[in-house]
Design a protein around this motif. Structure first.
Motif, PDB file in Angstrom:
ATOM      1  N   SER A  81     -48.103  -8.771  12.289  1.00 41.23           N
ATOM      2  CA  SER A  81     -49.317  -8.573  12.896  1.00 41.23           C
ATOM      3  C   SER A  81     -50.493  -8.528  11.986  1.00 41.23           C
ATOM      4  O   SER A  81     -50.412  -8.578  10.670  1.00 41.23           O
ATOM      5  N   ALA A  82     -51.722  -8.389  12.526  1.00 43.80           N
ATOM      6  CA  ALA A  82     -52.951  -8.259  11.657  1.00 43.80           C
ATOM      7  C   ALA A  82     -53.020  -7.011  11.097  1.00 43.80           C
ATOM      8  O   ALA A  82     -53.671  -6.507  10.226  1.00 43.80           O
ATOM      9  N   ALA A  83     -51.960  -6.207  11.465  1.00 35.72           N
ATOM     10  CA  ALA A  83     -52.056  -4.453  10.850  1.00 35.72           C
ATOM     11  C   ALA A  83     -51.452  -4.616   9.695  1.00 35.72           C
ATOM     12  O   ALA A  83     -51.632  -3.696   8.756  1.00 35.72           O
ATOM     13  N   ASN A  84     -50.655  -5.660   9.203  1.00 29.57           N
ATOM     14  CA  ASN A  84     -49.907  -5.762   8.101  1.00 29.57           C
ATOM     15  C   ASN A  84     -50.898  -6.040   6.757  1.00 29.57           C
ATOM     16  O   ASN A  84     -51.286  -7.422   6.935  1.00 29.57           O
ATOM     17  N   ASP A  85     -51.203  -5.138   5.961  1.00 34.67           N
ATOM     18  CA  ASP A  85     -51.968  -5.562   4.833  1.00 34.67           C
ATOM     19  C   ASP A  85     -51.366  -6.342   3.738  1.00 34.67           C
ATOM     20  O   ASP A  85     -52.102  -6.875   2.909  1.00 34.67           O
ATOM     21  N   GLY A  86     -50.139  -6.683   3.788  1.00 32.79           N
ATOM     22  CA  GLY A  86     -49.375  -7.465   2.850  1.00 32.79           C
ATOM     23  C   GLY A  86     -49.511  -8.883   3.041  1.00 32.79           C
ATOM     24  O   GLY A  86     -49.074  -9.653   2.176  1.00 32.79           O
ATOM     25  N   VAL A  87     -50.134  -9.214   4.205  1.00 32.09           N
ATOM     26  CA  VAL A  87     -50.467 -10.498   4.439  1.00 32.09           C
ATOM     27  C   VAL A  87     -51.630 -10.887   4.970  1.00 32.09           C
ATOM     28  O   VAL A  87     -52.351  -9.981   5.208  1.00 32.09           O
ATOM     29  N   SER A  88     -52.206 -12.101   4.518  1.00 33.76           N
ATOM     30  CA  SER A  88     -53.584 -12.565   5.185  1.00 33.76           C
ATOM     31  C   SER A  88     -53.693 -12.938   6.535  1.00 33.76           C
ATOM     32  O   SER A  88     -54.825 -12.873   7.122  1.00 33.76           O
ATOM     33  N   GLY A  89     -52.658 -13.806   7.322  1.00 37.18           N
ATOM     34  CA  GLY A  89     -52.581 -14.200   8.617  1.00 37.18           C
ATOM     35  C   GLY A  89     -52.700 -12.771   9.487  1.00 37.18           C
ATOM     36  O   GLY A  89     -52.624 -11.526   9.155  1.00 37.18           O
ATOM     37  N   GLU A  90     -53.064 -13.133  10.931  1.00 35.32           N
ATOM     38  CA  GLU A  90     -53.165 -12.141  11.754  1.00 35.32           C
ATOM     39  C   GLU A  90     -52.093 -12.118  12.840  1.00 35.32           C
ATOM     40  O   GLU A  90     -52.138 -11.440  13.728  1.00 35.32           O
ATOM     41  N   GLY A  91     -51.106 -13.005  12.848  1.00 33.79           N
ATOM     42  CA  GLY A  91     -49.856 -13.198  13.901  1.00 33.79           C
ATOM     43  C   GLY A  91     -49.515 -13.954  13.730  1.00 33.79           C
ATOM     44  O   GLY A  91     -49.441 -15.251  12.842  1.00 33.79           O
ATOM     45  N   LEU A  92     -48.368 -14.568  14.700  1.00 27.17           N
ATOM     46  CA  LEU A  92     -47.639 -15.625  14.683  1.00 27.17           C
ATOM     47  C   LEU A  92     -48.389 -16.897  15.572  1.00 27.17           C
ATOM     48  O   LEU A  92     -49.225 -16.353  16.536  1.00 27.17           O
ATOM     49  N   ASN A  93     -48.069 -17.861  15.297  1.00 31.98           N
ATOM     50  CA  ASN A  93     -48.872 -19.046  16.127  1.00 31.98           C
ATOM     51  C   ASN A  93     -48.457 -19.025  17.607  1.00 31.98           C
ATOM     52  O   ASN A  93     -47.098 -18.858  18.057  1.00 31.98           O
ATOM     53  N   GLN A  94     -49.221 -19.364  18.606  1.00 28.64           N
ATOM     54  CA  GLN A  94     -48.716 -19.492  20.015  1.00 28.64           C
ATOM     55  C   GLN A  94     -48.240 -20.829  20.020  1.00 28.64           C
ATOM     56  O   GLN A  94     -48.316 -21.558  19.376  1.00 28.64           O
ATOM     57  N   ASP A  95     -47.402 -20.971  21.125  1.00 22.56           N
ATOM     58  CA  ASP A  95     -46.739 -22.307  21.366  1.00 22.56           C
ATOM     59  C   ASP A  95     -45.741 -22.818  20.186  1.00 22.56           C
ATOM     60  O   ASP A  95     -46.021 -23.893  19.987  1.00 22.56           O
ATOM     61  N   SER A  96     -45.316 -22.023  19.552  1.00 20.05           N
ATOM     62  CA  SER A  96     -44.329 -22.436  18.223  1.00 20.05           C
ATOM     63  C   SER A  96     -43.238 -21.501  17.953  1.00 20.05           C
ATOM     64  O   SER A  96     -43.038 -20.653  18.588  1.00 20.05           O
ATOM     65  N   THR A  97     -42.609 -22.016  17.022  1.00 17.83           N
ATOM     66  CA  THR A  97     -41.454 -21.252  16.237  1.00 17.83           C
ATOM     67  C   THR A  97     -41.632 -21.198  14.936  1.00 17.83           C
ATOM     68  O   THR A  97     -42.150 -22.022  14.035  1.00 17.83           O
ATOM     69  N   THR A  98     -41.619 -19.782  14.369  1.00 17.83           N
ATOM     70  CA  THR A  98     -42.030 -19.515  13.228  1.00 17.83           C
ATOM     71  C   THR A  98     -40.286 -18.903  12.563  1.00 17.83           C
ATOM     72  O   THR A  98     -39.843 -18.102  13.168  1.00 17.83           O
ATOM     73  N   VAL A  99     -40.257 -19.402  11.368  1.00 19.82           N
ATOM     74  CA  VAL A  99     -39.130 -19.014  10.679  1.00 19.82           C
ATOM     75  C   VAL A  99     -39.425 -18.199   9.266  1.00 19.82           C
ATOM     76  O   VAL A  99     -40.310 -18.903   8.502  1.00 19.82           O
ATOM     77  N   ALA A 100     -39.049 -16.913   8.989  1.00 27.92           N
ATOM     78  CA  ALA A 100     -39.285 -16.340   7.881  1.00 27.92           C
ATOM     79  C   ALA A 100     -38.221 -15.752   7.402  1.00 27.92           C
ATOM     80  O   ALA A 100     -37.239 -14.996   7.557  1.00 27.92           O
ATOM     81  N   ARG A 101     -37.651 -16.648   6.100  1.00 21.14           N
ATOM     82  CA  ARG A 101     -36.317 -16.348   5.665  1.00 21.14           C
ATOM     83  C   ARG A 101     -36.508 -15.334   4.682  1.00 21.14           C
ATOM     84  O   ARG A 101     -37.555 -14.786   4.204  1.00 21.14           O
ATOM     85  N   GLU A 102     -35.281 -14.549   4.469  1.00 26.75           N
ATOM     86  CA  GLU A 102     -35.127 -13.393   3.599  1.00 26.75           C
ATOM     87  C   GLU A 102     -36.362 -12.573   3.469  1.00 26.75           C
ATOM     88  O   GLU A 102     -36.928 -11.902   2.802  1.00 26.75           O
ATOM     89  N   VAL A 103     -36.315 -11.881   4.944  1.00 26.80           N
ATOM     90  CA  VAL A 103     -37.520 -10.643   4.962  1.00 26.80           C
ATOM     91  C   VAL A 103     -36.948  -9.199   4.595  1.00 26.80           C
ATOM     92  O   VAL A 103     -37.801  -8.559   4.105  1.00 26.80           O
ATOM     93  N   PHE A 104     -35.699  -9.116   5.081  1.00 28.58           N
ATOM     94  CA  PHE A 104     -35.468  -7.595   4.492  1.00 28.58           C
ATOM     95  C   PHE A 104     -33.655  -7.783   4.397  1.00 28.58           C
ATOM     96  O   PHE A 104     -33.042  -8.687   4.475  1.00 28.58           O
TER      97      PHE A 104
END
Length: 188
Positions: A81-104
């Motif tokens: 989300s936008a609350a995460n200061d570690g990234v510059s984006g504000e959230g996931l794209n609408q009408d899409s699939t997002t893959v984030a590998r090796e998160v934790f």
């Protein structure tokens, strides 16, 4: 003669009573013993939950997608989300699939092999569905598949990825919920 029979009878009765009730028997005991229990944050607990970019990992073991995971008050939090200061984006794209590998990472810092599952519910087995919000969120082990538990030997770590499919009519915030990590010993 009668006296001997009487003494023999009393002796036999005493021996029988001692055998039946035992000697030194007790009904209750109270004994104080020392116990030591500590709590630990997710990074150092027996079930280790750690962002994949954590400073304790060697440079080659870190993943930039670990920025989507944070330790907040000692607990792992996934934040896209936008609350995460570690990234510059504000959230996931609408009408899409997002893959984030090796998160934790999940690590076994206990004393025996464990099987890791992520819930809620056995039906979802690693896939969190939020139908009222038009969001499908899957958390799966790298190299694994959704729904299969992961076995970890003592000292072993497993990286997890996050896949999110978002519909077109999702308002902010689409997900503000919890997930549960369950580690169960594979042998008793």
């Amino acid at each position: 003669m009668k006296r001997r029979k009487l003494l023999l009878g009393l002796g036999t009765a005493s021996a029988t009573g001692a055998a039946a009730f035992g000697t030194g028997a007790f009904s209750a005991i109270e004994a104080e013993r020392q116990i030591s229990v500590n709590t630990a944050g997710d990074a150092s607990a027996f079930l280790q939950l750690l962002p994949a970019d954590h400073k304790s990992l060697s440079e080659g073991d870190r993943s930039p997608n670990g920025a989507y995971a944070q330790l907040v008050n000692g607990q792992l939090t996934l934040d896209f989300s936008a609350a995460n200061d570690g990234v510059s984006g504000e959230g996931l794209n609408q009408d899409s699939t997002t893959v984030a590998r090796e998160v934790f990472l999940v690590g076994n810092q206990g004393t025996q092999e464990v099987e890791i599952a992520i819930t809620p519910g056995e039906e979802s087995a690693g896939t969190l569905v939020f139908p009222q919000k038009d969001v499908l969120l899957a958390i799966l082990p790298d190299g694994g598949t959704v729904g299969e538990p992961v076995s970890l030997d003592v000292g072993e770590k497993q990286r997890f990825s996050v896949i999110a499919t978002v519909g077109t009519d999702v308002e902010e915030p689409p997900i503000d919920d919890t997930i549960t990590f369950l580690a169960e010993a594979t042998s008793q």
